[in-house]
Structure formats: C-alpha cells, structure tokens
Design a protein around this motif. Structure first.
Motif, PDB file in Angstrom:
ATOM      1  N   MET A  87       0.871  -1.114   0.024  1.00  0.00           N
ATOM      2  CA  MET A  87      -0.200  -0.085  -0.003  1.00  0.00           C
ATOM      3  C   MET A  87       0.834   1.169   0.002  1.00  0.00           C
ATOM      4  SD  MET A  87      -2.956   1.116   2.819  1.00  0.00           S
ATOM      5  CE  MET A  87      -1.652   1.576   3.903  1.00  0.00           C
ATOM      6  N   GLY A  88       0.360   2.129  -0.860  1.00  0.00           N
ATOM      7  CA  GLY A  88       1.263   3.556  -0.895  1.00  0.00           C
ATOM      8  C   GLY A  88       0.897   4.517   0.112  1.00  0.00           C
ATOM      9  N   ILE A  89       1.638   5.391   0.769  1.00  0.00           N
ATOM     10  CA  ILE A  89       1.528   6.268   1.655  1.00  0.00           C
ATOM     11  C   ILE A  89       1.714   7.879   0.911  1.00  0.00           C
ATOM     12  CG2 ILE A  89       2.041   7.318   3.979  1.00  0.00           C
ATOM     13  CD1 ILE A  89       0.820   4.495   4.087  1.00  0.00           C
ATOM     14  N   SER A  90       0.734   8.526   1.085  1.00  0.00           N
ATOM     15  CA  SER A  90       0.815   9.930   0.552  1.00  0.00           C
ATOM     16  C   SER A  90       0.969  11.040   1.627  1.00  0.00           C
ATOM     17  CB  SER A  90      -0.399  10.226  -0.261  1.00  0.00           C
ATOM     18  OG  SER A  90      -0.275   9.384  -1.364  1.00  0.00           O
ATOM     19  N   MET A  91       1.557  12.037   1.334  1.00  0.00           N
ATOM     20  CA  MET A  91       1.590  13.096   2.344  1.00  0.00           C
ATOM     21  C   MET A  91       0.833  14.459   2.044  1.00  0.00           C
ATOM     22  SD  MET A  91       5.723  14.082   1.763  1.00  0.00           S
ATOM     23  CE  MET A  91       6.378  12.831   1.301  1.00  0.00           C
ATOM     24  N   ALA A  92       0.044  15.067   2.710  1.00  0.00           N
ATOM     25  CA  ALA A  92      -0.794  16.169   2.126  1.00  0.00           C
ATOM     26  C   ALA A  92      -0.936  17.063   2.960  1.00  0.00           C
ATOM     27  CB  ALA A  92      -2.082  15.477   1.769  1.00  0.00           C
ATOM     28  N   ILE A  93      -1.410  18.295   2.793  1.00  0.00           N
ATOM     29  CA  ILE A  93      -1.689  19.591   3.559  1.00  0.00           C
ATOM     30  C   ILE A  93      -2.955  19.495   3.663  1.00  0.00           C
ATOM     31  CG2 ILE A  93       0.597  20.449   2.920  1.00  0.00           C
ATOM     32  CD1 ILE A  93      -0.910  22.589   1.425  1.00  0.00           C
ATOM     33  N   CYS A  94      -3.575  20.432   4.716  1.00  0.00           N
ATOM     34  CA  CYS A  94      -4.880  20.766   4.757  1.00  0.00           C
ATOM     35  C   CYS A  94      -5.099  22.124   4.165  1.00  0.00           C
ATOM     36  CB  CYS A  94      -5.179  20.733   6.304  1.00  0.00           C
ATOM     37  SG  CYS A  94      -5.216  19.407   7.405  1.00  0.00           S
ATOM     38  N   GLU A  95      -5.422  21.898   2.826  1.00  0.00           N
ATOM     39  CA  GLU A  95      -5.188  23.259   2.049  1.00  0.00           C
ATOM     40  C   GLU A  95      -5.975  24.264   2.436  1.00  0.00           C
ATOM     41  OE1 GLU A  95      -8.083  20.525  -0.296  1.00  0.00           O
ATOM     42  OE2 GLU A  95      -6.187  20.431   0.955  1.00  0.00           O
ATOM     43  N   LEU A  96      -7.273  23.891   2.947  1.00  0.00           N
ATOM     44  CA  LEU A  96      -8.223  24.960   3.055  1.00  0.00           C
ATOM     45  C   LEU A  96      -7.911  25.674   4.406  1.00  0.00           C
ATOM     46  CD1 LEU A  96     -11.584  23.062   2.265  1.00  0.00           C
ATOM     47  CD2 LEU A  96     -10.054  24.442   0.844  1.00  0.00           C
ATOM     48  N   ASP A  97      -6.809  25.240   5.036  1.00  0.00           N
ATOM     49  CA  ASP A  97      -6.443  26.193   6.517  1.00  0.00           C
ATOM     50  C   ASP A  97      -5.729  27.587   6.040  1.00  0.00           C
ATOM     51  OD1 ASP A  97      -6.974  24.014   7.930  1.00  0.00           O
ATOM     52  OD2 ASP A  97      -4.941  23.501   8.429  1.00  0.00           O
ATOM     53  N   CYS A  98      -5.149  27.654   4.603  1.00  0.00           N
ATOM     54  CA  CYS A  98      -4.708  28.673   4.154  1.00  0.00           C
ATOM     55  C   CYS A  98      -5.751  29.794   3.203  1.00  0.00           C
ATOM     56  CB  CYS A  98      -3.538  28.539   3.522  1.00  0.00           C
ATOM     57  SG  CYS A  98      -2.361  29.754   2.976  1.00  0.00           S
ATOM     58  N   LYS A  99      -5.645  30.901   3.530  1.00  0.00           N
ATOM     59  CA  LYS A  99      -6.435  31.755   2.600  1.00  0.00           C
ATOM     60  C   LYS A  99      -5.921  31.914   1.268  1.00  0.00           C
ATOM     61  CE  LYS A  99      -4.071  35.779   4.501  1.00  0.00           C
ATOM     62  NZ  LYS A  99      -3.242  36.283   3.334  1.00  0.00           N
ATOM     63  N   ASP A 100      -4.601  31.512   1.002  1.00  0.00           N
ATOM     64  CA  ASP A 100      -4.078  31.800  -0.130  1.00  0.00           C
ATOM     65  C   ASP A 100      -4.282  30.433  -1.218  1.00  0.00           C
ATOM     66  OD1 ASP A 100      -2.914  34.180   0.419  1.00  0.00           O
ATOM     67  OD2 ASP A 100      -1.100  33.331   1.532  1.00  0.00           O
ATOM     68  N   SER A 101      -4.761  29.388  -0.589  1.00  0.00           N
ATOM     69  CA  SER A 101      -5.141  28.242  -1.644  1.00  0.00           C
ATOM     70  C   SER A 101      -6.211  28.512  -2.600  1.00  0.00           C
ATOM     71  CB  SER A 101      -5.857  27.264  -0.776  1.00  0.00           C
ATOM     72  OG  SER A 101      -4.951  26.834   0.128  1.00  0.00           O
ATOM     73  N   LEU A 102      -5.733  28.472  -4.043  1.00  0.00           N
ATOM     74  CA  LEU A 102      -6.571  28.842  -5.083  1.00  0.00           C
ATOM     75  C   LEU A 102      -8.011  28.242  -5.057  1.00  0.00           C
ATOM     76  CD1 LEU A 102      -3.900  29.679  -7.645  1.00  0.00           C
ATOM     77  CD2 LEU A 102      -5.104  31.130  -6.111  1.00  0.00           C
ATOM     78  N   CYS A 103      -7.862  27.016  -4.612  1.00  0.00           N
ATOM     79  CA  CYS A 103      -9.142  26.146  -4.666  1.00  0.00           C
ATOM     80  C   CYS A 103     -10.097  26.446  -3.174  1.00  0.00           C
ATOM     81  CB  CYS A 103      -8.905  24.686  -4.463  1.00  0.00           C
ATOM     82  SG  CYS A 103      -7.710  23.981  -3.216  1.00  0.00           S
ATOM     83  N   LYS A 104      -9.769  27.211  -2.454  1.00  0.00           N
ATOM     84  CA  LYS A 104     -10.330  27.396  -1.148  1.00  0.00           C
ATOM     85  C   LYS A 104     -11.773  27.756  -1.282  1.00  0.00           C
ATOM     86  CE  LYS A 104     -10.206  29.914   3.211  1.00  0.00           C
ATOM     87  NZ  LYS A 104     -10.252  28.799   4.085  1.00  0.00           N
ATOM     88  N   LYS A 105     -12.077  28.794  -2.144  1.00  0.00           N
ATOM     89  CA  LYS A 105     -13.424  29.252  -2.341  1.00  0.00           C
ATOM     90  C   LYS A 105     -14.374  28.337  -3.421  1.00  0.00           C
ATOM     91  CE  LYS A 105     -16.057  32.996  -4.553  1.00  0.00           C
ATOM     92  NZ  LYS A 105     -17.015  32.192  -5.393  1.00  0.00           N
ATOM     93  N   GLY A 106     -13.787  27.682  -3.945  1.00  0.00           N
ATOM     94  CA  GLY A 106     -14.487  26.530  -4.757  1.00  0.00           C
ATOM     95  C   GLY A 106     -14.967  25.494  -3.711  1.00  0.00           C
ATOM     96  N   LYS A 107     -13.897  25.013  -2.998  1.00  0.00           N
ATOM     97  CA  LYS A 107     -14.180  23.983  -2.238  1.00  0.00           C
ATOM     98  C   LYS A 107     -15.054  24.135  -1.142  1.00  0.00           C
ATOM     99  CE  LYS A 107     -10.028  21.180  -3.173  1.00  0.00           C
ATOM    100  NZ  LYS A 107      -8.790  20.673  -2.705  1.00  0.00           N
ATOM    101  N   GLU A 108     -15.090  25.171  -0.506  1.00  0.00           N
ATOM    102  CA  GLU A 108     -15.985  25.809   0.632  1.00  0.00           C
ATOM    103  C   GLU A 108     -17.524  26.088   0.055  1.00  0.00           C
ATOM    104  OE1 GLU A 108     -12.812  27.272   4.058  1.00  0.00           O
ATOM    105  OE2 GLU A 108     -13.474  28.587   2.730  1.00  0.00           O
ATOM    106  N   THR A 109     -17.675  26.294  -1.375  1.00  0.00           N
ATOM    107  CA  THR A 109     -18.822  26.832  -1.691  1.00  0.00           C
ATOM    108  C   THR A 109     -19.693  25.375  -2.220  1.00  0.00           C
ATOM    109  OG1 THR A 109     -17.835  28.751  -2.713  1.00  0.00           O
ATOM    110  CG2 THR A 109     -19.988  28.102  -3.431  1.00  0.00           C
TER     111      THR A 109
END
Length: 241
Positions: free
Chosen positions: A1-23
């Motif tokens: 099984m593969g392990i991935s590392m990821a950030i909680c991108e919605l924590d940051c206001k600079d994430s370009l996907c933040k508005k789309g993912k929260e709407t």
C-alpha cells in the motif's frame, strides 16, 4: 500500500481552490420530499409507451436511437431525434437523483440540508471544474508544494525503511508516519517545524546507511521538508494517508 503526504489546503487563505471547495452547491439526501422543485432528476420512458406511440415504425425508432427493445425503459435524454423527444415527453416519468440544488434556498435551509446530507454527500463548485482546469489552477497555486503538481505527494510504500532509519536516529515524527497514516491525525505547525528539523538530520544520517539508501530516500526527504516548511510558514496542518 502506498502512503501519501498532504496538507490541509483549506487552512490557508492563499489556496486557489479554497473558495470553490467551500462553496457547496448541491446536497444529496435519501429523500427529496418537499424539495422536488430544487432537485435534479432523470426522465424515463417505459418501452411499452414508446411502442404505443411508434406502433407503425417501432423497429425504426429503436434503430435510429440505438435503443435495446428488450429493456423496460430508457432515458428520454438518450433520444437523438428532437421530434421523437417531443412525442414522448408527456409519457416521461421523473426519477429523482437525490441531489438538491442549494442556490435558491435560504442560508438557514442550506445549512440544515448540508448538515443532514453529511460531508460525503455534498457537491462543491470545485467538483464541477474539469480536471484539466483544476490541474492548471493547482500548478499556479502557492500551496502546490509538490513542484506544481498539487498539495498531495508520495511518501512511499508502507514497507518503506525510512521510518525505521528515522527511529534509529531519534526522529520521532518521521518514525511514526505509518501510525499517522492509519489514524489520519492532522499535525500542526509545531509538528511541521519538528518535521523540517528531522529532515535535516536524516539527510546527513542517510549517508551512513549507504549509497543505495541515499538514492532511494533523498527525494522523499526533500518532499517532506518542502511540505513541512510550507506548513510552518503558512500555519497549515498536514497529514499522511
């Protein structure tokens, strides 16, 4: 099984996907009773009704619309001829998908339906963007730490020796990555700082493990450090999956 590392991108206001993912634009419920006018649906026509309407040329109807006459029903949207659609429209029956459009509902009702649906039954604006476009957005995003490929990167297989090498050298966070992957625990900014420090230690200690280990794990350590530095500088959490 593969392990991935990821950030909680919605924590940051600079994430370009933040508005789309929260709407949230749609919520899926087990029953749309009372919300039919806001609900998505498919229109089906029984084959028996089609036989009545096209009694004289039913086989031709099936052929030109590429339909299987043995099926009990078909989607009205599958018909290729607009005239055929018009003739069968009055026979069409609605089959609700469970998805309710939220754009015309009050904020209170939106919140109620979102809570009722649960996080796994929501559709956001981001979900409606084609993959090619999301890839372009991710490539430009300041939170896309994996060389413009996004905010999720590969750590390696669950058989990776890096955690055991880390444990031997007192790098507790990297040593416990498999545990974090199992729990899905979100790690904070202080953890990110600790991870960055451990990467610097391991990069030096990896030399003692031989050239093969250096070749195998140097890239992983670089990715861990890049992610950790971004998280510590932006106040963003991270996790392993």
């Amino acid at each position: 099984m593969g392990i991935s590392m990821a950030i909680c991108e919605l924590d940051c206001k600079d994430s370009l996907c933040k508005k789309g993912k929260e709407t949230v634009i749609k919520a899926r419920l087990s029953s749309v009773a009372g919300y039919e006018e806001y609900s998505d649906y498919d229109e089906f026509v029984n084959m028996s009704d089609a036989k009545k309407v096209f009694s004289s040329d039913f086989e031709q109807f099936l052929k030109k619309n590429r339909l299987d006459g043995e099926k009990e029903s078909f989607l009205l949207s599958k018909l290729k001829n607009p005239d055929d659609v018009e003739k069968l429209k009055s026979y069409a029956k609605k089959s609700y998908t469970g998805w309710i459009n939220l754009d015309k509902l009050s904020d209170d009702l939106k919140s109620k339906l979102i809570a009722e649906a649960g996080p796994d039954n929501l559709m956001t604006e981001w979900d409606t963007i084609p993959l090619t476009e999301t890839n372009e957005i991710c490539a430009k995003c300041p939170m896309s730490w994996d060389k413009g490929r996004g905010c999720i990167g590969a750590f390696g297989p669950d058989s990776s020796l890096l955690p055991s090498i880390a444990e031997k050298n007192g790098c507790k966070l990297i040593a416990n990555i498999m545990k974090y992957a199992e729990s899905g625990e979100k790690l904070n900014t202080e953890d990110a700082k600790a991870l960055s420090a451990e990467c610097k230690i391991l990069r030096e200690k990896l030399v003692d493990e031989g050239k093969a280990m250096v070749r195998r794990y140097s890239g992983v350590i670089d990715r861990l450090e890049t992610m950790a530095d971004l998280c510590s500088s932006t106040g963003t959490r991270f996790y392993f999956i």
